[in-house]
Design a protein around this motif. Structure first.
Motif, PDB file in Angstrom:
ATOM      1  N   VAL A 147       0.709  -1.245   0.138  1.00 47.29           N
ATOM      2  CA  VAL A 147       0.067  -0.059   0.158  1.00 47.29           C
ATOM      3  C   VAL A 147       0.878   1.138   0.162  1.00 47.29           C
ATOM      4  CG1 VAL A 147      -1.786   1.157   1.394  1.00 47.29           C
ATOM      5  CG2 VAL A 147      -1.700  -1.269   1.359  1.00 47.29           C
ATOM      6  N   VAL A 148       0.649   2.297  -0.840  1.00 47.61           N
ATOM      7  CA  VAL A 148       1.229   3.261  -0.822  1.00 47.61           C
ATOM      8  C   VAL A 148       0.450   4.337  -0.253  1.00 47.61           C
ATOM      9  CG1 VAL A 148       2.480   5.351  -2.285  1.00 47.61           C
ATOM     10  CG2 VAL A 148       2.375   2.968  -3.120  1.00 47.61           C
ATOM     11  N   ILE A 149       1.358   4.989   0.895  1.00 49.70           N
ATOM     12  CA  ILE A 149       0.486   5.968   1.867  1.00 49.70           C
ATOM     13  C   ILE A 149       1.469   7.360   1.907  1.00 49.70           C
ATOM     14  CG2 ILE A 149      -0.299   4.224   3.222  1.00 49.70           C
ATOM     15  CD1 ILE A 149       1.785   4.613   5.273  1.00 49.70           C
ATOM     16  N   LYS A 150       0.794   8.414   2.268  1.00 52.82           N
ATOM     17  CA  LYS A 150       1.196   9.960   2.090  1.00 52.82           C
ATOM     18  C   LYS A 150       1.208  10.295   3.837  1.00 52.82           C
ATOM     19  CE  LYS A 150       1.614  14.032   0.243  1.00 52.82           C
ATOM     20  NZ  LYS A 150       1.119  15.079  -0.899  1.00 52.82           N
ATOM     21  N   GLN A 151       2.033  10.573   4.352  1.00 57.23           N
ATOM     22  CA  GLN A 151       1.741  11.013   5.875  1.00 57.23           C
ATOM     23  C   GLN A 151       1.112  12.452   5.790  1.00 57.23           C
ATOM     24  OE1 GLN A 151       5.657  11.803   7.934  1.00 57.23           O
ATOM     25  NE2 GLN A 151       5.191   9.862   9.035  1.00 57.23           N
ATOM     26  N   LEU A 152       0.086  12.517   6.781  1.00 52.01           N
ATOM     27  CA  LEU A 152      -0.649  13.622   6.992  1.00 52.01           C
ATOM     28  C   LEU A 152       0.096  14.761   7.791  1.00 52.01           C
ATOM     29  CD1 LEU A 152      -4.127  11.987   7.580  1.00 52.01           C
ATOM     30  CD2 LEU A 152      -3.367  13.294   5.425  1.00 52.01           C
ATOM     31  N   GLU A 153      -0.112  15.977   7.269  1.00 59.85           N
ATOM     32  CA  GLU A 153       0.325  17.060   8.111  1.00 59.85           C
ATOM     33  C   GLU A 153      -0.101  17.032   9.527  1.00 59.85           C
ATOM     34  OE1 GLU A 153       2.643  19.521   7.085  1.00 59.85           O
ATOM     35  OE2 GLU A 153       2.732  18.101   5.322  1.00 59.85           O
ATOM     36  N   ALA A 154       0.875  17.399  10.484  1.00 59.05           N
ATOM     37  CA  ALA A 154       0.139  17.204  12.000  1.00 59.05           C
ATOM     38  C   ALA A 154      -0.677  18.712  12.271  1.00 59.05           C
ATOM     39  CB  ALA A 154       1.241  16.871  12.770  1.00 59.05           C
ATOM     40  N   GLU A 155      -1.730  18.778  12.050  1.00 60.78           N
ATOM     41  CA  GLU A 155      -2.355  19.967  12.545  1.00 60.78           C
ATOM     42  C   GLU A 155      -3.325  19.546  13.620  1.00 60.78           C
ATOM     43  OE1 GLU A 155      -5.167  21.792   9.833  1.00 60.78           O
ATOM     44  OE2 GLU A 155      -5.291  19.886   8.426  1.00 60.78           O
ATOM     45  N   GLU A 156      -2.675  19.343  14.579  1.00 62.98           N
ATOM     46  CA  GLU A 156      -3.649  18.554  15.737  1.00 62.98           C
ATOM     47  C   GLU A 156      -4.396  19.762  16.533  1.00 62.98           C
ATOM     48  OE1 GLU A 156      -1.948  16.667  19.758  1.00 62.98           O
ATOM     49  OE2 GLU A 156      -1.017  16.029  17.905  1.00 62.98           O
ATOM     50  N   THR A 157      -5.480  19.223  16.570  1.00 66.54           N
ATOM     51  CA  THR A 157      -6.494  20.174  17.324  1.00 66.54           C
ATOM     52  C   THR A 157      -6.681  19.595  18.641  1.00 66.54           C
ATOM     53  OG1 THR A 157      -7.445  20.787  15.326  1.00 66.54           O
ATOM     54  CG2 THR A 157      -8.534  21.648  17.062  1.00 66.54           C
ATOM     55  N   THR A 158      -6.741  20.549  19.759  1.00 68.82           N
ATOM     56  CA  THR A 158      -6.815  20.025  20.972  1.00 68.82           C
ATOM     57  C   THR A 158      -8.488  19.985  21.154  1.00 68.82           C
ATOM     58  OG1 THR A 158      -7.072  22.263  21.992  1.00 68.82           O
ATOM     59  CG2 THR A 158      -4.787  20.998  22.115  1.00 68.82           C
ATOM     60  N   LYS A 159      -8.929  19.291  22.231  1.00 69.70           N
ATOM     61  CA  LYS A 159     -10.291  19.021  22.435  1.00 69.70           C
ATOM     62  C   LYS A 159     -11.035  20.338  22.658  1.00 69.70           C
ATOM     63  CE  LYS A 159     -10.645  14.613  24.413  1.00 69.70           C
ATOM     64  NZ  LYS A 159     -10.345  13.857  25.681  1.00 69.70           N
ATOM     65  N   SER A 160     -10.149  21.452  23.125  1.00 67.67           N
ATOM     66  CA  SER A 160     -11.000  22.830  23.179  1.00 67.67           C
ATOM     67  C   SER A 160     -10.852  23.401  22.077  1.00 67.67           C
ATOM     68  CB  SER A 160     -10.195  23.710  24.474  1.00 67.67           C
ATOM     69  OG  SER A 160      -8.782  23.455  24.002  1.00 67.67           O
ATOM     70  N   GLY A 161     -10.235  23.066  20.925  1.00 67.33           N
ATOM     71  CA  GLY A 161     -10.318  23.405  19.556  1.00 67.33           C
ATOM     72  C   GLY A 161      -9.150  24.454  19.336  1.00 67.33           C
ATOM     73  N   ILE A 162      -8.214  24.367  19.847  1.00 71.74           N
ATOM     74  CA  ILE A 162      -7.070  25.275  19.724  1.00 71.74           C
ATOM     75  C   ILE A 162      -6.109  24.429  18.952  1.00 71.74           C
ATOM     76  CG2 ILE A 162      -5.134  26.373  20.681  1.00 71.74           C
ATOM     77  CD1 ILE A 162      -6.623  26.543  23.485  1.00 71.74           C
ATOM     78  N   VAL A 163      -5.831  25.067  17.662  1.00 70.84           N
ATOM     79  CA  VAL A 163      -4.761  24.382  16.798  1.00 70.84           C
ATOM     80  C   VAL A 163      -3.209  24.808  17.330  1.00 70.84           C
ATOM     81  CG1 VAL A 163      -4.070  24.297  14.348  1.00 70.84           C
ATOM     82  CG2 VAL A 163      -6.612  24.528  14.842  1.00 70.84           C
ATOM     83  N   LEU A 164      -2.661  23.737  17.471  1.00 72.02           N
ATOM     84  CA  LEU A 164      -1.211  23.906  17.787  1.00 72.02           C
ATOM     85  C   LEU A 164      -0.223  23.831  16.330  1.00 72.02           C
ATOM     86  CD1 LEU A 164      -1.071  21.197  20.460  1.00 72.02           C
ATOM     87  CD2 LEU A 164      -1.177  23.468  20.940  1.00 72.02           C
TER      88      LEU A 164
END
Lengths: 94, 94, 94, 94, 94, 94, 94
Positions: B10-27
């Protein structure tokens, strides 16, 4: 957002260590070894895994003992999960 | 120019890490561990692999969690891809 | 003089790295990592390999991505070739 | 005195390295890497090897490329021979 | 007192190294490498070994070449014997 | 109190080394290597072991040669026993 | 709270070492090696394990000898248990 495990994988979540001695005294969790107890969060479909038929024997909600060091830690929405193969689950705690 | 994986690859492509905390703040993505989430870019035909019948269970577009360190990194037209075996994919993220 | 591979072996020849960026600029090959792209030069007959039935899925002329460090380097009439098992070929580049 | 190999074993004898460049100049053999070309001297009967059916695909007189470091060196009447499994033979040189 | 090997085991006894050069000169045995030639002393019954059917292909009296380092050395009544699996016997010397 | 081995296990007890030279002189046991001869004390039932059918070929009272370093030492009522798999028994001494 | 082992797992509990010599003298347990004797506390259902049919041969209450270093130590309500595969149990002590 949830994890749907493939094959014989099981997603588990480590249980907090609120160990109670037989006499009923609750010990604080600091300075204790990481417990190996976890709760099953998601269960793969089983079926043909590495060319071998696997039937899943755990279900969501089961409390299980799993093999130390087994599995892959995954962080999903600030929740720490572990993906193990069913074979790494030693026993169900009833 | 595209990759057509063989067997259970399977060929995959890593996703950008745009992690959102539960409170909605994007780090911001700096100083964070490499995420293990990836998107499926191409899927092999499955069939007889190492003498065992393999059925493919992921499809193009699936977001998946994969086993750290698994797979081979491939650079194709400045795009960084990873070729893994389906067995290295732990779960689909829904 | 040519190589006729046995079983599931495939003879490949590494492709020159004439990488073109998306904007069309051709980079000189110096100081670049060895590319893992190769062209298939000869293909074994497949059949029973290690007691398992193998069907060949690549053909002469295919451009392929192969697993780094896999295979055996062979020098034949000043031509550097690599003999890999089909299993070490990750994907065909189309 | 001759060797009769068992199972899927093949007795080979390394070929002298008299490498000719494309322009036809013969290089002296000193300071060159040991070539991996050999001639097949004797071939085992194949059949059930490690519980798997093996059919022999090389024959006496074939020139072959074999896997570096594979096999066991045997000295018989001052002749240096190598006993390999057929699986360690990568390709026939025609 | 004799050894009756189990399964696919073969009891062999190393042959003295009385190597004769082609010109017929016998070299003294000192300072020579341990030869890998041995004579078969006893042969197991074969049959199911590790779940695989094994047919014995050597017989008592055969002179064989065996895989260096294979087998277990056993001393029986001051006689040094080696117990190998048939698979460690490379070829019969005829 | 006795041991009942499971599967293809065999309980053996090492024999005292009272080695007699061919001329009949009994050597004292000090400063000698641990002999690999043992007597069979108990034999498992065989049957399906690791998914493979195993038939037991040794019986209680057999004197056997076993593979050095194989097995697990067990002390039962001051008696030193070794539990090996039948596969670690090389030959019966008759 | 009890452990229900999966597959071919067996939960055992190490026995106290109250070793009695043949003459009947009870030795104090200090300075003795950890015994490998244990009592079976719970037994998995067996069945298909790693694609192989396993029949359980031990039962709750059996005293067993198990393979040193095998298994996973688990602490459940201050009780130290060990989860082993049935294959790590060498023999039943009767």
């Amino acid at each position: 957002m949830k994890l749907v495990p493939l094959g014989d994988r099981v997603v588990i979540k480590q249980l907090e260590a609120e160990e109670t001695t037989k006499s009923g005294i609750v010990l604080p969790t600091q300075a204790k070894e990481k417990p190996q107890q976890a709760e099953v969060v998601a269960v793969g479909p089983g079926g043909l895994v590495d060319g071998k038929e696997v039937q899943m024997q755990v279900k969501v909600g089961d409390k299980v003992i799993y093999s130390k060091y087994a599995g892959t830690e995954v962080k999903l929405q600030d929740e720490e999960l572990i993906v193990v193969r069913q074979n790494d689950i030693l026993a169900i705690v009833e």
